[in-house]
Design an enzyme around this catalytic site. Structure first.
Site, PDB file in Angstrom:
ATOM      1  N   ASP A  22       0.974  -1.006   0.099  1.00  0.00           N
ATOM      2  CA  ASP A  22       0.137  -0.231   0.245  1.00  0.00           C
ATOM      3  C   ASP A  22       1.209   1.643   0.149  1.00  0.00           C
ATOM      4  O   ASP A  22       0.667   2.189   0.749  1.00  0.00           O
ATOM      5  CB  ASP A  22      -0.646  -0.038   1.668  1.00  0.00           C
ATOM      6  CG  ASP A  22      -2.046  -1.472   1.508  1.00  0.00           C
ATOM      7  OD1 ASP A  22      -2.641  -1.220   0.067  1.00  0.00           O
ATOM      8  OD2 ASP A  22      -2.378  -1.198   2.144  1.00  0.00           O
ATOM      9  N   LYS A  25       1.582   2.278  -5.549  1.00  0.00           N
ATOM     10  CA  LYS A  25       2.762   1.317  -6.003  1.00  0.00           C
ATOM     11  C   LYS A  25       1.075   1.323  -7.518  1.00  0.00           C
ATOM     12  O   LYS A  25       2.234   1.751  -8.716  1.00  0.00           O
ATOM     13  CB  LYS A  25       2.661   0.096  -6.022  1.00  0.00           C
ATOM     14  CG  LYS A  25       3.342  -0.676  -4.822  1.00  0.00           C
ATOM     15  CD  LYS A  25       3.467  -1.659  -4.936  1.00  0.00           C
ATOM     16  CE  LYS A  25       2.258  -2.741  -4.197  1.00  0.00           C
ATOM     17  NZ  LYS A  25       2.245  -2.594  -3.294  1.00  0.00           N
ATOM     18  N   GLY A  49      -4.540  -4.361  -3.468  1.00  0.00           N
ATOM     19  CA  GLY A  49      -5.461  -3.500  -4.344  1.00  0.00           C
ATOM     20  C   GLY A  49      -4.839  -1.839  -4.621  1.00  0.00           C
ATOM     21  O   GLY A  49      -3.954  -1.277  -3.771  1.00  0.00           O
ATOM     22  N   HIS A  50      -5.017  -1.863  -5.859  1.00  0.00           N
ATOM     23  CA  HIS A  50      -3.967  -0.514  -6.308  1.00  0.00           C
ATOM     24  C   HIS A  50      -4.988   0.493  -6.691  1.00  0.00           C
ATOM     25  O   HIS A  50      -5.907   0.726  -7.188  1.00  0.00           O
ATOM     26  CB  HIS A  50      -3.199  -0.974  -7.894  1.00  0.00           C
ATOM     27  CG  HIS A  50      -2.667  -2.101  -7.009  1.00  0.00           C
ATOM     28  ND1 HIS A  50      -1.105  -2.273  -7.869  1.00  0.00           N
ATOM     29  CD2 HIS A  50      -1.668  -2.812  -6.470  1.00  0.00           C
ATOM     30  CE1 HIS A  50      -0.255  -3.511  -7.197  1.00  0.00           C
ATOM     31  NE2 HIS A  50      -0.656  -3.324  -6.098  1.00  0.00           N
ATOM     32  N   GLN A 236       2.005  -5.788  -3.967  1.00  0.00           N
ATOM     33  CA  GLN A 236       2.605  -6.029  -1.600  1.00  0.00           C
ATOM     34  C   GLN A 236       4.039  -4.857  -1.644  1.00  0.00           C
ATOM     35  O   GLN A 236       4.041  -4.721  -2.346  1.00  0.00           O
ATOM     36  CB  GLN A 236       2.255  -7.408  -1.337  1.00  0.00           C
ATOM     37  CG  GLN A 236       1.142  -8.437  -1.383  1.00  0.00           C
ATOM     38  CD  GLN A 236       0.585  -9.122  -3.070  1.00  0.00           C
ATOM     39  OE1 GLN A 236       1.040 -10.146  -3.408  1.00  0.00           O
ATOM     40  NE2 GLN A 236      -0.752  -8.935  -2.571  1.00  0.00           N
TER      41      GLN A 236
HETATM   42  P1  GDP Z   1      -1.350   0.027  -3.651  1.00  0.00           P
HETATM   43  O1  GDP Z   1      -1.492  -0.760  -2.958  1.00  0.00           O
HETATM   44  O2  GDP Z   1       0.826   0.238  -3.101  1.00  0.00           O
HETATM   45  O3  GDP Z   1      -0.983   0.546  -5.118  1.00  0.00           O
HETATM   46  O4  GDP Z   1      -1.345   1.527  -2.414  1.00  0.00           O
HETATM   47  P2  GDP Z   1      -2.734   1.920  -1.982  1.00  0.00           P
HETATM   48  O5  GDP Z   1      -3.682   2.332  -3.521  1.00  0.00           O
HETATM   49  O6  GDP Z   1      -3.389   0.584  -1.610  1.00  0.00           O
HETATM   50  O7  GDP Z   1      -2.811   2.599  -1.119  1.00  0.00           O
HETATM   51  C1  GDP Z   1      -2.136   3.527  -1.585  1.00  0.00           C
HETATM   52  C2  GDP Z   1      -3.299   4.993  -1.125  1.00  0.00           C
HETATM   53  O8  GDP Z   1      -2.790   6.689  -0.606  1.00  0.00           O
HETATM   54  C3  GDP Z   1      -4.693   5.007  -2.437  1.00  0.00           C
HETATM   55  O9  GDP Z   1      -6.142   5.222  -2.179  1.00  0.00           O
HETATM   56  C4  GDP Z   1      -3.622   6.823  -3.091  1.00  0.00           C
HETATM   57  O10 GDP Z   1      -4.555   7.132  -4.246  1.00  0.00           O
HETATM   58  C5  GDP Z   1      -3.309   7.333  -2.200  1.00  0.00           C
HETATM   59  N1  GDP Z   1      -2.049   8.211  -2.893  1.00  0.00           N
HETATM   60  C6  GDP Z   1      -1.351   8.010  -3.205  1.00  0.00           C
HETATM   61  N2  GDP Z   1      -0.177   8.446  -3.364  1.00  0.00           N
HETATM   62  C7  GDP Z   1      -0.694  10.336  -2.424  1.00  0.00           C
HETATM   63  C8  GDP Z   1       0.257  11.060  -2.053  1.00  0.00           C
HETATM   64  O11 GDP Z   1       1.212  11.037  -2.510  1.00  0.00           O
HETATM   65  N3  GDP Z   1      -0.692  11.351  -1.092  1.00  0.00           N
HETATM   66  C9  GDP Z   1      -1.636  10.970  -0.753  1.00  0.00           C
HETATM   67  N4  GDP Z   1      -2.477  11.928   0.304  1.00  0.00           N
HETATM   68  N5  GDP Z   1      -2.502   9.665  -0.933  1.00  0.00           N
HETATM   69  C10 GDP Z   1      -1.487   9.121  -2.396  1.00  0.00           C
HETATM   70  P1  IMO Z   2      -0.622  -4.149  -2.230  1.00  0.00           P
HETATM   71  O1  IMO Z   2      -0.324  -4.672  -3.877  1.00  0.00           O
HETATM   72  C1  IMO Z   2      -0.491  -4.128   1.856  1.00  0.00           C
HETATM   73  C2  IMO Z   2      -1.203  -8.724   3.457  1.00  0.00           C
HETATM   74  C3  IMO Z   2      -2.000  -9.290   4.366  1.00  0.00           C
HETATM   75  C4  IMO Z   2      -1.396  -9.869   5.267  1.00  0.00           C
HETATM   76  C5  IMO Z   2      -0.192 -10.651   4.829  1.00  0.00           C
HETATM   77  C6  IMO Z   2      -1.116 -12.180   4.000  1.00  0.00           C
HETATM   78  O2  IMO Z   2      -2.605  -3.343  -2.135  1.00  0.00           O
HETATM   79  O3  IMO Z   2       0.114  -3.706  -1.584  1.00  0.00           O
HETATM   80  P2  IMO Z   2      -2.462 -12.684   2.053  1.00  0.00           P
HETATM   81  O4  IMO Z   2      -3.837 -12.554   1.730  1.00  0.00           O
HETATM   82  O5  IMO Z   2      -1.744 -12.263   0.753  1.00  0.00           O
HETATM   83  O6  IMO Z   2      -2.146 -14.380   1.748  1.00  0.00           O
HETATM   84  O7  IMO Z   2      -2.232 -11.950   3.359  1.00  0.00           O
HETATM   85  O8  IMO Z   2       0.008 -10.064   3.445  1.00  0.00           O
HETATM   86  N1  IMO Z   2      -1.313  -8.280   2.458  1.00  0.00           N
HETATM   87  C7  IMO Z   2      -1.557  -6.817   1.893  1.00  0.00           C
HETATM   88  N2  IMO Z   2      -1.257  -5.270   2.643  1.00  0.00           N
HETATM   89  N3  IMO Z   2      -0.704  -4.468   0.676  1.00  0.00           N
HETATM   90  C8  IMO Z   2      -1.181  -5.624   0.575  1.00  0.00           C
HETATM   91  O9  IMO Z   2      -1.411  -5.473  -1.626  1.00  0.00           O
HETATM   92  C9  IMO Z   2      -1.477  -6.620   0.331  1.00  0.00           C
HETATM   93  N4  IMO Z   2      -1.400  -8.504  -0.165  1.00  0.00           N
HETATM   94  C10 IMO Z   2      -1.406  -8.640   1.493  1.00  0.00           C
HETATM   95  O10 IMO Z   2      -2.739  -8.583   5.057  1.00  0.00           O
HETATM   96  O11 IMO Z   2      -0.751  -9.236   6.794  1.00  0.00           O
HETATM   97 MG    MG Z   3      -2.946  -1.372  -2.026  1.00  0.00          MG
END
Ligand code: GDP
Ligand code: IMO
Ligand code: MG
Length: 446
Positions: A22, A25, A49-50, A236
């Site tokens: 999270d 990416k 979840g991106h 991840q």
């Molecule tokens: P990922 O799994 O690495 O793709 O990250 P996620 O999408 O799960 O979580 C990142 C969250 O932060 C998302 O809700 C993005 O919209 C948000 N985000 C990404 N870059 C920034 C930033 O520079 N500032 C803020 N405030 N939000 C951001």
């Molecule tokens: P993105 O791509 C954050 C965590 C789960 C749990 C562990 C194992 O959005 O960064 P799993 O279901 O993979 O067997 O769970 O990994 N986990 C993540 N945490 N971002 C993710 O993906 C994750 N995908 C799995 O919360 O701790």
């Molecule tokens: Mg994510």
């Protein structure tokens, strides 16, 4: 989208998370895709979840590469990914509903192991058992990721290619289901699943997926020779990697950059630049040690600020993410394992308004000084973080696009982090939108 480089081979960039996922990416992959003709997922599944924000409109992707948001960009799901066909089709349909063309430019490796209903049942039942037995949950996403990878390494998985052969599929499914039902009923005290509904549903979905099945490794090779730039989208993060993460509180795949090659079928010498994505602080979903963790529930505290201002809630499960200060000693390990070329620091804007900012630069462990994240989860849990403290800054960094416009204390903070970890910060993200980005060195321009 820029045209591919037709006079030479393409340049390839890998994007990986350097923390516990999270990191942002998806946003960065989407931003970089204006320089790529193909985006490749190489591990994980729909546990990812991106979230992308384009001109204020939010899209959450789980299995489909973030390149799908740019017209004409090819999207590849490599052999290292575990595919739940039900989920994949629903994600395709969701994107089609908002007017995106998906099927003509999505290529799914025939070698991907499938996630089937019994994998989800085992994942859930095992988490329940761990909780009840006092062993403690991993806190998985309950999407069947771990059980599917287990079948893969045990050489008994049903793969995407098996969907093309109903008879072969039926024989393998019967055997696999027998084994999982034995585990579900006998050990996990859960209900067994029936063969016929799983078989019928898989065959129906197989028909729909068939036109998208491909030899992804060879397709990437040809794209590369044709001068196309490829972008490898990690899911991840490094500290969730099955080998290098905080085992056993990890996911079941290799999330590190090295797996971009094995998980897609392209040689490692084709990967020219590794971009590490790092939040300006740290979050973690699920169980496991987290040395710089803060309390997110008490109003008026830094933990509460990071959680609320950063909107730190899981995209996939809706769980509150645990929050804490940036752990530069953990980042040091991530930089080594991935061979990071440069970093993108995200969510800098979330630190706006804090009086002081802390960065963990090492730990005290059993009376000793330690300068890098230990390998053993129990040792990590016992680590006392050692912090360096920085003054915060006044004013907002939200949405800034120029380094020189950042408050001087924000620049000092980033420069100190860069010096400590010994890797260049090439990008800074100042907001969720595609355009809220400061570029210092472009990964596609060397
Ligand atoms: P990922 O799994 O690495 O793709 O990250 P996620 O999408 O799960 O979580 C990142 C969250 O932060 C998302 O809700 C993005 O919209 C948000 N985000 C990404 N870059 C920034 C930033 O520079 N500032 C803020 N405030 N939000 C951001
Ligand atoms: P993105 O791509 C954050 C965590 C789960 C749990 C562990 C194992 O959005 O960064 P799993 O279901 O993979 O067997 O769970 O990994 N986990 C993540 N945490 N971002 C993710 O993906 C994750 N995908 C799995 O919360 O701790
Ligand atoms: Mg994510």
């Amino acid at each position: 989208m820029q045209q591919g480089n037709t006079s030479a081979r393409g340049r390839n960039v890998v994007v990986v998370g350097t923390q516990w996922g999270d990191e942002g990416k998806g946003k960065v992959v989407d931003w970089l895709t204006d320089h790529a003709q193909g985006v490749v997922r190489f591990q994980g599944g729909h546990n990812a979840g991106h979230t992308l924000v384009i001109k204020g409109v939010k899209t959450a992707l789980q299995l489909i590469p973030s390149g799908i948001m740019r017209e004409g960009v090819a999207c590849y799901i490599g052999n290292g990914v575990v595919v739940d066909p039900t989920h994949l089709l629903s994600e395709i349909e969701r994107l089609e509903k908002v007017g995106l063309e998906v099927r003509s430019r999505l290529y799914i490796s025939e070698s991907c192991p499938l996630i089937l209903p019994f994998h989800v049942a085992v994942d859930k039942a095992r988490e329940a058992l761990r909780e009840n037995s006092g062993a403690g949950k991993i806190g998985t996403t309950c999407k069947g990721i771990g059980p599917s990878y287990e079948d893969k390494v045990a050489r008994r998985a049903l793969r995407v290619q098996d969907l093309k052969h109903p008879e072969r599929f039926a024989v393998k499914l019967r055997e696999l289901l027998d084994m999982h039902n034995f585990m579900l009923q006998g050990y996990l005290k859960a209900e067994a699943l029936e063969f016929q509904p799983i078989f019928d549903q898989a065959m129906a979905m197989g028909e729909q997926l068939r036109p998208m099945m491909a030899d992804v490794g060879y397709a990437l090779h040809k794209a590369h020779l044709a001068g196309q730039n490829l972008l490898f989208e990690g899911a991840q993060g490094t500290l969730l990697d099955i080998d290098h993460g905080t085992y056993p509180y990890v996911t079941s795949s290799n999330c590190v950059a090295g797996n971009a090659a094995a998980g897609s079928g392209l040689g490692p010498q084709m990967l020219q630049y590794i971009l590490g994505i790092t939040k300006a602080y740290t979050t973690r979903v699920g169980s496991g040690p987290f040395p710089t963790e803060l309390d997110i529930n008490a109003e008026g505290t830094v933990g509460h600020h990071l959680s609320t201002v950063g909107q730190e809630r899981g995209t996939v499960t809706g769980r509150a993410r645990r929050c804490g200060w940036l752990d530069a000693a953990a980042l040091k390990r991530a930089i080594i394992i991935n061979g990071i070329s440069g970093l993108c620091i995200t969510k800098l804007d979330v630190l706006d308004g804090l009086k002081e900012i802390q960065v963990c630069t090492g730990y005290r462990l059993h009376g000793q000084d330690v300068d890098i994240l230990p390998l053993d989860a129990d040792d990590i849990a016992a680590c006392e973080p050692v912090y360096e403290t920085f003054p915060g800054w006044e004013g907002s960094t939200f949405g800034l696009t120029r380094w020189d416009d950042l408050p001087v204390n924000a620049r000092r903070y980033l420069e100190r982090v860069q010096a400590f970890i010994g890797a260049p910060i090439d990008m800074v993200s100042t907001g969720p939108d595609r355009d809220h980005t400061i570029l210092l060195r472009h990964p596609y321009q060397g």
